[in-house]
Design a protein around this motif. Structure first.
Motif, PDB file in Angstrom:
ATOM      1  N   THR B  34      -1.731   2.463  -0.429  1.00 33.75           N
ATOM      2  CA  THR B  34      -2.206   1.119  -0.778  1.00 33.75           C
ATOM      3  C   THR B  34      -2.063   0.792  -2.262  1.00 33.75           C
ATOM      4  N   PRO B  38       2.679  -0.917  -3.371  1.00 32.87           N
ATOM      5  CA  PRO B  38       2.851  -2.132  -4.187  1.00 32.87           C
ATOM      6  C   PRO B  38       3.424  -1.834  -5.574  1.00 32.87           C
ATOM      7  N   THR B  77     -12.401   4.244   6.313  1.00 36.14           N
ATOM      8  CA  THR B  77     -12.884   4.003   7.680  1.00 36.14           C
ATOM      9  C   THR B  77     -13.351   5.312   8.312  1.00 36.14           C
ATOM     10  N   GLY B 100     -10.584  -5.973   0.517  1.00 31.83           N
ATOM     11  CA  GLY B 100      -9.208  -6.007   1.022  1.00 31.83           C
ATOM     12  C   GLY B 100      -9.171  -5.991   2.531  1.00 31.83           C
ATOM     13  N   GLY B 101     -10.359  -6.046   3.149  1.00 35.67           N
ATOM     14  CA  GLY B 101     -10.430  -6.090   4.608  1.00 35.67           C
ATOM     15  C   GLY B 101     -10.434  -4.707   5.227  1.00 35.67           C
ATOM     16  N   ALA B 102     -10.639  -4.704   6.548  1.00 39.95           N
ATOM     17  CA  ALA B 102     -10.648  -3.427   7.279  1.00 39.95           C
ATOM     18  C   ALA B 102      -9.312  -2.724   7.093  1.00 39.95           C
ATOM     19  N   GLN B 103      -8.240  -3.502   6.868  1.00 40.67           N
ATOM     20  CA  GLN B 103      -6.918  -2.898   6.718  1.00 40.67           C
ATOM     21  C   GLN B 103      -6.920  -1.888   5.571  1.00 40.67           C
ATOM     22  N   ILE B 104      -7.495  -2.271   4.428  1.00 46.83           N
ATOM     23  CA  ILE B 104      -7.480  -1.367   3.269  1.00 46.83           C
ATOM     24  C   ILE B 104      -8.392  -0.164   3.536  1.00 46.83           C
ATOM     25  N   ARG B 105      -9.528  -0.410   4.188  1.00 45.93           N
ATOM     26  CA  ARG B 105     -10.407   0.723   4.517  1.00 45.93           C
ATOM     27  C   ARG B 105      -9.730   1.640   5.536  1.00 45.93           C
ATOM     28  N   ASN B 106      -8.892   1.076   6.409  1.00 42.32           N
ATOM     29  CA  ASN B 106      -8.159   1.905   7.386  1.00 42.32           C
ATOM     30  C   ASN B 106      -7.038   2.708   6.743  1.00 42.32           C
ATOM     31  N   GLN B 107      -6.495   2.210   5.652  1.00 43.62           N
ATOM     32  CA  GLN B 107      -5.295   2.816   5.080  1.00 43.62           C
ATOM     33  C   GLN B 107      -5.585   3.649   3.829  1.00 43.62           C
ATOM     34  N   GLU B 186     -15.279 -11.465  -4.492  1.00 43.80           N
ATOM     35  CA  GLU B 186     -15.134 -10.534  -3.371  1.00 43.80           C
ATOM     36  C   GLU B 186     -13.912  -9.633  -3.538  1.00 43.80           C
TER      37      GLU B 186
END
Ligand SMILES: Cc1cc2nc3c(=O)[nH]c(=O)nc-3n(C[C@H](O)[C@H](O)[C@H](O)COP(=O)(O)OP(=O)(O)OC[C@H]3O[C@@H](n4cnc5c(N)ncnc54)[C@H](O)[C@@H]3O)c2cc1C
Ligand code: FES
Ligand code: FES
Lengths: 175, 285
Positions: B34, B38, B77, B100-107, B186
């Motif tokens: 993550t 980038p 996550t 960054g949303g659940a996506q960032i916590r998942n990744q 946020e």
């Protein structure tokens, strides 16, 4: 996958280090050969021809590239394509189709939860993920769940209305 | 699009991973990617050999005696989904607040955040407050580094080019914790973070630890010895002393586009008090 290639030798060859990526996309086995530097979002769009997944910032911020990888929502600009080897992916094309929309898509349609639609795939996946974890989300839950998805059109309120509507619909839909 | 002609590696042993890194002109470990991806896309980082942790068997959270081991592949996550009591509450609180949303916590992984060592990120001060040891492996063997020594400067850590952080080892001695951060919105990076821990001591009392992130280039442990071993009361006198100790401990201040060092210095004390108030609340419940 180029796990057996010697390291540090990329500049010695004209040919780009490449991998064949085999994965399940929207319940179909798919395979594509691409340079190792390819992002998953590029593989999905350019190699697999699934243009519903959008490439926005390529920076992890906007969420337009969100897909589901092995059960987790994932920003596909943050994954190298060869790292998706062996995974099972759902893109927006796998959620529903005209005439048979996913209940969350129906809710966004009904409540005008999108305008240009660029952010829509990400908003849909974030909403489905929320409703998988929370049957009756509060407004704070909804705002939190959408925090990784930026929309430049709607001002967000219509999206929140759509998520609320989707929660009601999915609560009413028996398993 | 990434412009470097990188080669992707997903080795099945840490030894192989270290060998690939050692032989590369410019190698990098990928945790969740993550931060790294980038940076490569923006051409800020040029990598020829990208070595993924995915097949290294480092995706577990395990109890080992009185420590908990968190593998390099463990995401926020997975920390949030760990069985109750396995991970310190401070880690759970911190992971819940990653944006960054659940996506960032998942990744995103905890180890990836530690290795990147962005002064304004959430993980560094939390690891210092928890007295974490980083387990590191390279071509010449393994070594252990305490979190307080691992962070050398902004974006600089004690890690050689052939080395991988394999696990975080956290003493399972946290009785209660408190976490606070100041950020502008946020989605922005934290400006200052504060992580507070009360660990039960062998004499039946408490040992308190506090670390401040974002104010300086590295997380700063703050001495709370004056609180003694008893349950503390966060009255005006204690609050004044905490603020003073924070000010006395901060070294060279960190500035970036979000806030100058002078601002961070001013807010560090109040954020520390907020973390202690959360700690106090958790101890009371
Ligand atoms: C939209 C967005 C929101 C974010 N919000 C937050 C937030 O709220 N708080 C916060 O603190 N951070 C935030 N981040 C930053 C970051 O994504 C995470 O903190 C994350 O944990 C980084 O971990 P990673 O595994 O993805 O790192 P990677 O990108 O994989 O790696 C980062 C660096 O660490 C190195 N590295 C990774 N693993 C290892 C290893 N095992 N051994 C040695 N080196 C290693 C890599 O080579 C690279 O240099 C955010 C990022 C995005 C894109
Ligand atoms: S394109 Fe992936 S988050 Fe914006
Ligand atoms: S509908 Fe246009 S960006 Fe969201």
């Amino acid at each position: 996958m180029s796990t057996t290639q010697p390291p540090g030798s990329a500049h010695a060859h004209d040919e780009l280090p490449s991998s064949t990526v085999t994965l399940i996309v929207n319940d179909q086995p798919r395979s594509a050969r691409c340079p190792d530097r390819t992002l998953l979002v590029e593989l999905i769009r350019d190699e697999l021809g699934l243009f519903g997944t959008h490439a926005g910032c390529l920076n992890g911020d906007c969420g337009a590239c969100t897909v589901n990888v092995d059960g987790r929502i994932t920003k596909s600009c943050l994954v190298l394509a060869p790292a998706a080897e062996g995974t099972t992916i759902t893109t927006v094309e796998g959620l529903g189709e005209p005439g048979a929309l996913h209940p969350v898509q129906e809710a966004f349609w009904e409540k005008d939860g999108f305008q240009c639609g660029f952010c829509l795939p990400g908003q849909l996946f974030a909403t489905i993920d929320l409703l998988d974890h929370e049957d009756a989300p509060s407004d704070d839950d909804i705002r939190g769940a959408l925090a990784g998805n930026i929309c430049r059109c709607t001002g967000y309120q219509k999206i929140i209305d759509s998520v609320r509507c989707a929660a009601e619909r999915t609560a009413r839909t028996p398993d | 699009m990434i412009r470097t002609n990188l080669r992707y590696h997903a080795p099945f042993s840490v030894e192989d991973a270290c060998r690939i890194l050692a032989a590369s002109e410019s190698g990098a470990v990928i945790g969740g990617g993550t931060v790294l991806l980038p940076r490569m896309t923006r051409d800020e980082r040029s990598v020829l050999d990208a070595v993924h942790v995915r097949n290294l068997g480092l995706s577990e959270i395990e109890q080992a005696g009185d420590t908990v081991l968190i593998g390099a592949g463990v995401t926020y996550t997975e920390v949030l989904e760990a069985r109750e009591g396995l991970v310190p509450s401070l880690l759970t609180t911190m992971a819940r607040g990653i944006t960054g949303g659940a996506q960032i916590r998942n990744q995103g992984t905890l180890v990836g955040s530690a290795a990147y060592a962005n002064p304004g990120s959430d993980v560094p001060a939390v690891l210092v407050a928890l007295d974490t040891t980083l387990l590191i492996q390279g071509t010449r063997g393994t070594r252990e580094v305490r979190a307080a020594q691992f962070f050398r400067g902004p974006f600089v850590v004690d890690l050689g080019p052939d080395e991988i952080v394999t696990q975080l080892s956290i003493p399972h001695a946290e009785g209660a914790s408190g976490y606070a951060k100041l950020k502008l919105s946020e989605s922005s990076w934290p400006i200052v973070t504060a992580a507070a821990v009360a660990a039960p001591s062998t004499d039946g009392g408490w040992r308190y630890r506090l670390a401040i992130g974002g104010a300086c280039g590295v997380p700063i442990p703050v001495d709370l010895g004056f609180l003694g071993r008893d349950r503390f009361e966060l009255d005006a006198e204690t609050a004044g002393q905490v603020r003073q100790n924070v000010q006395d401990t901060l070294g060279e201040l960190w500035s970036d586009e979000l806030a100058p060092g002078s601002y961070r210095q001013q807010v560090a004390g109040p954020i520390a008090l907020k973390a202690l108030a959360h700690l106090d609340q958790e101890m009371s419940s």
